[in-house]
Motif scaffolding. Structure first.
Motif, PDB file in Angstrom:
ATOM      1  N   ILE A   1       0.843  -1.198   0.000  1.00 16.83           N
ATOM      2  CA  ILE A   1       0.000   0.000   0.000  1.00 16.83           C
ATOM      3  C   ILE A   1       0.876   1.246   0.000  1.00 16.83           C
ATOM      4  CG2 ILE A   1      -1.954  -1.110   1.129  1.00 16.83           C
ATOM      5  CD1 ILE A   1      -1.082   0.138   3.763  1.00 16.83           C
ATOM      6  N   ALA A   2       0.391   2.272  -0.660  1.00 15.35           N
ATOM      7  CA  ALA A   2       1.070   3.573  -0.694  1.00 15.35           C
ATOM      8  C   ALA A   2       0.037   4.634  -0.991  1.00 15.35           C
ATOM      9  CB  ALA A   2       2.166   3.579  -1.756  1.00 15.35           C
ATOM     10  N   PHE A   3       0.243   5.803  -0.431  1.00 18.72           N
ATOM     11  CA  PHE A   3      -0.703   6.905  -0.658  1.00 18.72           C
ATOM     12  C   PHE A   3      -0.020   8.226  -0.380  1.00 18.72           C
ATOM     13  CE2 PHE A   3      -3.666  10.067   1.008  1.00 18.72           C
ATOM     14  CZ  PHE A   3      -4.544  10.177  -0.062  1.00 18.72           C
ATOM     15  N   ALA A   4      -0.358   9.223  -1.185  1.00 18.73           N
ATOM     16  CA  ALA A   4       0.010  10.616  -0.939  1.00 18.73           C
ATOM     17  C   ALA A   4      -1.108  11.481  -1.476  1.00 18.73           C
ATOM     18  CB  ALA A   4       1.329  10.974  -1.624  1.00 18.73           C
ATOM     19  N   PRO A   5      -1.450  12.568  -0.810  1.00 14.53           N
ATOM     20  CA  PRO A   5      -2.465  13.464  -1.348  1.00 14.53           C
ATOM     21  C   PRO A   5      -2.067  13.928  -2.753  1.00 14.53           C
ATOM     22  CG  PRO A   5      -1.965  14.034   0.925  1.00 14.53           C
ATOM     23  CD  PRO A   5      -0.947  13.016   0.505  1.00 14.53           C
ATOM     24  N   ARG A   6      -3.024  13.972  -3.654  1.00 16.75           N
ATOM     25  CA  ARG A   6      -2.739  14.245  -5.056  1.00 16.75           C
ATOM     26  C   ARG A   6      -1.966  15.544  -5.254  1.00 16.75           C
ATOM     27  NH1 ARG A   6      -4.721  12.154  -9.726  1.00 16.75           N
ATOM     28  NH2 ARG A   6      -4.649  13.464 -11.591  1.00 16.75           N
ATOM     29  N   GLU A   7      -2.370  16.589  -4.532  1.00 10.28           N
ATOM     30  CA  GLU A   7      -1.713  17.889  -4.717  1.00 10.28           C
ATOM     31  C   GLU A   7      -0.248  17.843  -4.279  1.00 10.28           C
ATOM     32  OE1 GLU A   7      -4.215  18.060  -0.893  1.00 10.28           O
ATOM     33  OE2 GLU A   7      -4.351  17.229  -2.924  1.00 10.28           O
ATOM     34  N   ASP A   8       0.063  17.025  -3.290  1.00  9.85           N
ATOM     35  CA  ASP A   8       1.438  16.898  -2.833  1.00  9.85           C
ATOM     36  C   ASP A   8       2.236  15.975  -3.741  1.00  9.85           C
ATOM     37  OD1 ASP A   8       1.570  18.413  -0.189  1.00  9.85           O
ATOM     38  OD2 ASP A   8      -0.184  17.150   0.118  1.00  9.85           O
ATOM     39  N   LEU A   9       1.606  14.918  -4.241  1.00 10.80           N
ATOM     40  CA  LEU A   9       2.280  13.993  -5.144  1.00 10.80           C
ATOM     41  C   LEU A   9       2.671  14.682  -6.448  1.00 10.80           C
ATOM     42  CD1 LEU A   9       3.191  11.094  -5.726  1.00 10.80           C
ATOM     43  CD2 LEU A   9       0.882  10.629  -6.586  1.00 10.80           C
ATOM     44  N   HIS A  10       1.854  15.634  -6.885  1.00 10.36           N
ATOM     45  CA  HIS A  10       2.112  16.319  -8.144  1.00 10.36           C
ATOM     46  C   HIS A  10       2.968  17.562  -7.977  1.00 10.36           C
ATOM     47  CE1 HIS A  10      -1.483  14.392 -10.478  1.00 10.36           C
ATOM     48  NE2 HIS A  10      -0.625  13.514 -10.004  1.00 10.36           N
ATOM     49  N   ALA A  11       3.326  17.895  -6.741  1.00 11.99           N
ATOM     50  CA  ALA A  11       4.165  19.062  -6.492  1.00 11.99           C
ATOM     51  C   ALA A  11       5.634  18.657  -6.469  1.00 11.99           C
ATOM     52  CB  ALA A  11       3.787  19.707  -5.158  1.00 11.99           C
ATOM     53  N   SER A  12       6.505  19.620  -6.700  1.00 11.87           N
ATOM     54  CA  SER A  12       7.934  19.393  -6.501  1.00 11.87           C
ATOM     55  C   SER A  12       8.157  18.938  -5.064  1.00 11.87           C
ATOM     56  CB  SER A  12       8.694  20.692  -6.761  1.00 11.87           C
ATOM     57  OG  SER A  12      10.002  20.631  -6.226  1.00 11.87           O
ATOM     58  N   VAL A  13       9.157  18.125  -4.845  1.00 17.54           N
ATOM     59  CA  VAL A  13       9.385  17.591  -3.508  1.00 17.54           C
ATOM     60  C   VAL A  13       9.616  18.713  -2.494  1.00 17.54           C
ATOM     61  CG1 VAL A  13      11.895  17.267  -3.777  1.00 17.54           C
ATOM     62  CG2 VAL A  13      10.611  15.812  -2.210  1.00 17.54           C
ATOM     63  N   VAL A  14      10.211  19.820  -2.910  1.00 15.23           N
ATOM     64  CA  VAL A  14      10.448  20.911  -1.969  1.00 15.23           C
ATOM     65  C   VAL A  14       9.187  21.726  -1.719  1.00 15.23           C
ATOM     66  CG1 VAL A  14      12.901  21.086  -2.541  1.00 15.23           C
ATOM     67  CG2 VAL A  14      11.245  22.491  -3.784  1.00 15.23           C
ATOM     68  N   ASP A  15       8.171  21.513  -2.539  1.00 14.68           N
ATOM     69  CA  ASP A  15       6.928  22.262  -2.382  1.00 14.68           C
ATOM     70  C   ASP A  15       5.812  21.459  -1.734  1.00 14.68           C
ATOM     71  OD1 ASP A  15       7.898  24.621  -3.538  1.00 14.68           O
ATOM     72  OD2 ASP A  15       7.472  23.905  -5.569  1.00 14.68           O
ATOM     73  N   CYS A  16       6.060  20.174  -1.443  1.00 12.09           N
ATOM     74  CA  CYS A  16       4.991  19.381  -0.826  1.00 12.09           C
ATOM     75  C   CYS A  16       4.761  19.879   0.600  1.00 12.09           C
ATOM     76  CB  CYS A  16       5.332  17.894  -0.845  1.00 12.09           C
ATOM     77  SG  CYS A  16       6.652  17.385   0.276  1.00 12.09           S
ATOM     78  N   SER A  17       3.539  19.726   1.064  1.00  8.08           N
ATOM     79  CA  SER A  17       3.200  20.206   2.397  1.00  8.08           C
ATOM     80  C   SER A  17       3.698  19.247   3.469  1.00  8.08           C
ATOM     81  CB  SER A  17       1.681  20.356   2.525  1.00  8.08           C
ATOM     82  OG  SER A  17       1.045  19.088   2.513  1.00  8.08           O
ATOM     83  N   ALA A  18       3.878  19.775   4.670  1.00  9.11           N
ATOM     84  CA  ALA A  18       4.287  18.924   5.788  1.00  9.11           C
ATOM     85  C   ALA A  18       3.210  17.882   6.066  1.00  9.11           C
ATOM     86  CB  ALA A  18       4.540  19.775   7.027  1.00  9.11           C
TER      87      ALA A  18
END
Length: 257
Positions: A95-112
């Motif tokens: 299993i794996a999951f990340a919120p779509r907006e964070d998955l599609h953002a640059s790694v430095v721009d993903c939210s905490a």
């Protein structure tokens, strides 16, 4: 088909089947062909119609809901197994999951918050499963999780899942060392790129598939059946000397620069 190993008499838990084309389904099929009895989970009622036919085809003894984000659901799965079986020989965490907006953002721009959610569902849940499963593996056992090449190298558009999968692979090494005195092995299967429901959430994943296919020595992508045969081997005692390993199942794609 003649099974690669004999898992007759073994009982295993498979977490992460989304449908019949998922990596977890390929692994579960191989486990069953090798003679194992299976317990299978589904995410929620929306996912159940896609998972139930797979579980029925496998003859799964248990089909249980499991969303690791919901308090108590994972614990309930192991309570069922303890009550109905009294033991467990192997488990697969896929299993794996990340919120779509964070998955599609640059790694430095993903939210905490998004990073923490991805780490909790995709990595820490495996440690939680290990803690619950270990007391049931009284005769030893095998714990497997599914990773990806993006844990080791930068893969375009894989973004925050790269660091998360790297943490998962490191957790496998520490888990293997912690559980070795109990004769419990731990492995990460670094699966090649496959078009699954989960992978489709990665931005421009079809382009990634084309790039991987082009650089794979065999010229073709790995299948869920091929990955399943490797998982069946890792579920057996024959793989014991390999505990703590990241096992690549990608037709050699990881070997090519």
């Amino acid at each position: 088909m003649t099974p690669i190993v004999d898992l007759a008499g073994k009982r295993g838990l498979v977490v992460g089947i989304a449908n019949g084309q998922s990596i977890a389904a390929g692994c579960a099929t191989a486990f069953r062909q090798a003679g194992a009895e299976l317990a299978v989970t589904y995410l929620n009622e929306k996912a159940a119609p896609f998972v139930r036919p797979v579980a029925e085809e496998l003859g799964a003894a248990l089909l249980l809901p499991c969303d690791v984000r919901i308090p108590g659901q994972l614990e309930a799965v192991f309570e069922h197994i303890a009550r109905d079986w009294g033991r467990l020989d192997f488990l697969l965490h896929s299993i794996a999951f990340a919120p779509r907006e964070d998955l599609h953002a640059s790694v430095v721009d993903c939210s905490a918050e998004g990073f923490a959610m991805a780490m909790d569902v995709s990595c820490h849940s495996f440690l939680r499963m290990a803690r619950l499963a270990a007391p049931l593996m009284t005769q030893g056992g095998s714990m497997m999780t599914v990773s990806f090449y993006g844990a080791d190298r930068v893969v375009e558009n894989y973004n925050l899942m790269g660091p998360v999968k790297a943490a998962l692979e490191s957790s496998v090494r520490y888990m293997a060392a912690d559980l070795a005195p109990r004769r419990i092995r731990a492995f990460a299967i670094s699966a090649g790129a496959i078009l699954t429901r989960a992978a489709s959430g990665i931005d421009r994943f079809d382009e990634l598939l084309d790039r991987v296919r082009a650089r794979t020595p065999t010229g073709h992508l790995v299948s869920i059946e091929e990955i399943g045969r490797i998982a069946a081997f890792l579920a057996s005692e024959a793989a014991a000397p390999m505990s703590g390993s990241v096992v690549h199942a990608d037709n050699g794609a990881h070997t090519v620069a």
